[in-house]
Each structure stands twice: as structure tokens, then as C-alpha cells.
Design an enzyme around this catalytic site. Sequence first.
Site, mmCIF file in Angstrom:
data_model
loop_
_atom_site.group_PDB
_atom_site.id
_atom_site.type_symbol
_atom_site.label_atom_id
_atom_site.label_comp_id
_atom_site.label_asym_id
_atom_site.label_seq_id
_atom_site.Cartn_x
_atom_site.Cartn_y
_atom_site.Cartn_z
ATOM 1 N N GLY A 52 6.154 0.128 0.236
ATOM 2 C CA GLY A 52 4.791 -0.213 0.619
ATOM 3 C C GLY A 52 4.399 -1.671 0.491
ATOM 4 O O GLY A 52 3.572 -2.159 1.252
ATOM 5 N N GLU A 94 2.192 -4.805 -5.684
ATOM 6 C CA GLU A 94 2.071 -3.401 -5.271
ATOM 7 C C GLU A 94 1.107 -3.292 -4.098
ATOM 8 O O GLU A 94 0.202 -4.111 -3.946
ATOM 9 C CB GLU A 94 1.614 -2.591 -6.498
ATOM 10 C CG GLU A 94 1.387 -1.124 -6.315
ATOM 11 C CD GLU A 94 2.586 -0.321 -5.831
ATOM 12 O OE1 GLU A 94 3.186 -0.692 -4.813
ATOM 13 O OE2 GLU A 94 2.883 0.723 -6.445
ATOM 14 N N ASP A 95 1.291 -2.274 -3.277
ATOM 15 C CA ASP A 95 0.415 -2.096 -2.118
ATOM 16 C C ASP A 95 -0.971 -1.595 -2.526
ATOM 17 O O ASP A 95 -1.988 -2.133 -2.122
ATOM 18 C CB ASP A 95 1.057 -1.161 -1.074
ATOM 19 C CG ASP A 95 1.544 0.170 -1.664
ATOM 20 O OD1 ASP A 95 1.399 0.407 -2.891
ATOM 21 O OD2 ASP A 95 2.085 0.985 -0.890
ATOM 22 N N ASP A 126 -3.878 3.723 -7.100
ATOM 23 C CA ASP A 126 -4.638 4.943 -6.863
ATOM 24 C C ASP A 126 -4.931 5.569 -8.232
ATOM 25 O O ASP A 126 -5.844 5.139 -8.920
ATOM 26 C CB ASP A 126 -3.765 5.821 -5.954
ATOM 27 C CG ASP A 126 -4.487 7.031 -5.400
ATOM 28 O OD1 ASP A 126 -5.651 6.902 -5.029
ATOM 29 O OD2 ASP A 126 -3.863 8.110 -5.334
ATOM 30 N N GLY A 154 -3.104 5.173 -10.774
ATOM 31 C CA GLY A 154 -2.664 4.183 -11.750
ATOM 32 C C GLY A 154 -1.392 4.614 -12.480
ATOM 33 O O GLY A 154 -0.835 3.854 -13.262
ATOM 34 N N LYS A 198 -8.195 1.513 -5.520
ATOM 35 C CA LYS A 198 -9.169 2.602 -5.360
ATOM 36 C C LYS A 198 -9.655 2.982 -6.757
ATOM 37 O O LYS A 198 -9.173 3.947 -7.356
ATOM 38 C CB LYS A 198 -8.485 3.831 -4.744
ATOM 39 C CG LYS A 198 -8.176 3.724 -3.269
ATOM 40 C CD LYS A 198 -7.871 5.106 -2.702
ATOM 41 C CE LYS A 198 -6.511 5.156 -2.085
ATOM 42 N NZ LYS A 198 -6.161 6.458 -1.500
ATOM 43 N N PHE A 218 -7.805 7.700 2.430
ATOM 44 C CA PHE A 218 -6.360 7.524 2.586
ATOM 45 C C PHE A 218 -6.126 6.479 3.677
ATOM 46 O O PHE A 218 -6.502 6.673 4.823
ATOM 47 C CB PHE A 218 -5.669 8.842 2.933
ATOM 48 C CG PHE A 218 -4.177 8.712 2.828
ATOM 49 C CD1 PHE A 218 -3.545 8.875 1.606
ATOM 50 C CD2 PHE A 218 -3.418 8.383 3.944
ATOM 51 C CE1 PHE A 218 -2.168 8.711 1.493
ATOM 52 C CE2 PHE A 218 -2.035 8.221 3.839
ATOM 53 C CZ PHE A 218 -1.422 8.387 2.602
ATOM 54 N N ASP A 249 1.872 3.763 4.272
ATOM 55 C CA ASP A 249 2.326 4.753 5.257
ATOM 56 C C ASP A 249 1.596 6.077 5.146
ATOM 57 O O ASP A 249 1.027 6.424 4.112
ATOM 58 C CB ASP A 249 3.817 5.028 5.058
ATOM 59 C CG ASP A 249 4.082 5.826 3.779
ATOM 60 O OD1 ASP A 249 3.740 5.339 2.689
ATOM 61 O OD2 ASP A 249 4.605 6.958 3.873
ATOM 62 N N ARG A 288 3.344 1.746 8.712
ATOM 63 C CA ARG A 288 3.500 0.619 7.786
ATOM 64 C C ARG A 288 3.338 -0.714 8.525
ATOM 65 O O ARG A 288 2.917 -1.707 7.944
ATOM 66 C CB ARG A 288 4.893 0.639 7.141
ATOM 67 C CG ARG A 288 5.117 1.804 6.194
ATOM 68 C CD ARG A 288 6.388 1.555 5.391
ATOM 69 N NE ARG A 288 6.871 2.753 4.733
ATOM 70 C CZ ARG A 288 6.466 3.188 3.536
ATOM 71 N NH1 ARG A 288 5.523 2.540 2.889
ATOM 72 N NH2 ARG A 288 6.983 4.270 3.004
HETATM 73 P P1 IMP Z 1 -0.662 5.975 -8.140
HETATM 74 O O1 IMP Z 1 0.476 6.178 -9.063
HETATM 75 O O2 IMP Z 1 -1.504 7.224 -8.001
HETATM 76 O O3 IMP Z 1 -1.526 4.767 -8.452
HETATM 77 O O4 IMP Z 1 -0.045 5.856 -6.687
HETATM 78 C C1 IMP Z 1 0.245 4.691 -6.061
HETATM 79 C C2 IMP Z 1 1.103 4.985 -4.852
HETATM 80 O O5 IMP Z 1 0.592 6.065 -4.064
HETATM 81 C C3 IMP Z 1 1.086 3.769 -3.941
HETATM 82 O O6 IMP Z 1 2.115 2.874 -4.252
HETATM 83 C C4 IMP Z 1 1.246 4.394 -2.577
HETATM 84 O O7 IMP Z 1 2.623 4.549 -2.283
HETATM 85 C C5 IMP Z 1 0.625 5.768 -2.682
HETATM 86 N N1 IMP Z 1 -0.753 5.780 -2.147
HETATM 87 C C6 IMP Z 1 -1.890 5.922 -2.845
HETATM 88 N N2 IMP Z 1 -2.971 5.878 -2.054
HETATM 89 C C7 IMP Z 1 -2.506 5.690 -0.794
HETATM 90 C C8 IMP Z 1 -3.156 5.547 0.498
HETATM 91 O O8 IMP Z 1 -4.379 5.562 0.651
HETATM 92 N N3 IMP Z 1 -2.323 5.378 1.558
HETATM 93 C C9 IMP Z 1 -0.964 5.326 1.443
HETATM 94 N N4 IMP Z 1 -0.324 5.455 0.266
HETATM 95 C C10 IMP Z 1 -1.096 5.638 -0.848
HETATM 96 MG MG MG Z 2 3.977 5.082 -0.617
#
Ligand code: IMP
Ligand code: MG
Length: 173
Positions: A42, A97-98, A101, A103, A129, A150, A157, A163
Amino acid sequence: MEDKIRVLISEEDVTKRINEIAEQISKDYEGEEVLLVCVLKGSVFFTTALASRITVPVTLDFMQVSSYGNETVSSGRVKILKDLDDSIRDKNVIVVEDIIDSGRTLSHLMSFLSVREPKSLKLCALLDKPSRREVPVDVDYIGMQIPDLFVVGYGLDYAQKYRNLPYIGVIEQ
Ligand code: IMP
Ligand code: MG
């Protein structure tokens, strides 16, 4: 069938914000070198855009991680699919990081890297977010905060698609 995608953050706005973060990083690390750790897949687009605008010396390394999934007891831990090629000891590391979410991914990744004794360890995320956070994460550089949507594009993606979109968009239902 093709999905209809609504623009949430335009290419111009994403680019402008990345320029600002690159300028900030260049100031913060003046006289130093930085190692950008790109979290595959990402953050590839964000990392290269950022790297090309940072004015202090930059090196790059890549990691790939995956969540274990919510059904397991170890949910929230991440599996390392690809580790870094080189040591980060005594280096100024910025994890790129992209999106943040829940965390969970980043919280685990940052502690995983901190035991390797980098000189400094920071986190830079294109999108955040905050309303979805389950685990606290210290983010040093944030591109933009977004609501609980999302999003796709600029590296993000949906089932590995979109992407390559040059903007951040939302798939219309
Ligand atoms: P976390 O561990 O919940 O913070 O997840 C982070 C990962 O979830 C990111 O690196 C993304 O790969 C994926 N992700 C979370 N939200 C989105 C979104 O809105 N679109 C696409 N990928 C997302
Ligand atoms: Mg991803």
C-alpha cells in the site's frame, strides 16, 4: 462490472500535502540521513513520492506484513511476510504507511522494529482514520485525517485493485 469511484482527495491535494510532509521531514532531519521503510504494498506510491521530494540523503528498505485475521486469538498481531534487507541499528528510521485504521498493524510493527535499536524511529502515514482506532499509535507525520470510509487509490486497494489511481477515492455503492 466496473465500480464507480468518487474522488475524496484530489491528485492535486494529495501531491500538495506530500510536498509539505517532505519539506517538514527535510527540516527535521537536517544534517542527518533517513531510512524510509516502505510497508508493502500500500505505501509504495506514497513512499516514492515522498522520497523524491526529501532533500536530505534517503535510503529505502521494504517490509511486508499481514494481519492474522479477526477469527484467531492472536488477532491484532501481524505476520512478517518480508523482513527488511538491512540492519536499522543506529539509523534514523521513518516507517511509511498508507493508512492507519485500527492501529493494530502499526502498533505491532513499531515495537517489532524498536528492539533493533535504531537511532530514531518515527511513523509517517498518508491517511489516518482516528475514529476507527482500537490500539493507540503515535503518528509523527500525517497526510490527512479522513472519516470512517473505505478508500482506494494512491497505493490503497480494494481486492488488490485501484492502487494506481492518482487520487484517493471512495467506491460508490
Ligand atoms: P490497521 O491495522 O487496522 O490499522 O490496518 C491498516 C491496514 O489496513 C492498512 O495498511 C491497509 O492495508 C488496510 N486498510 C485500512 N483501511 C483501509 C481503506 O480504507 N482502504 C484500503 N485499505 C485499508
Ligand atoms: Mg492493504
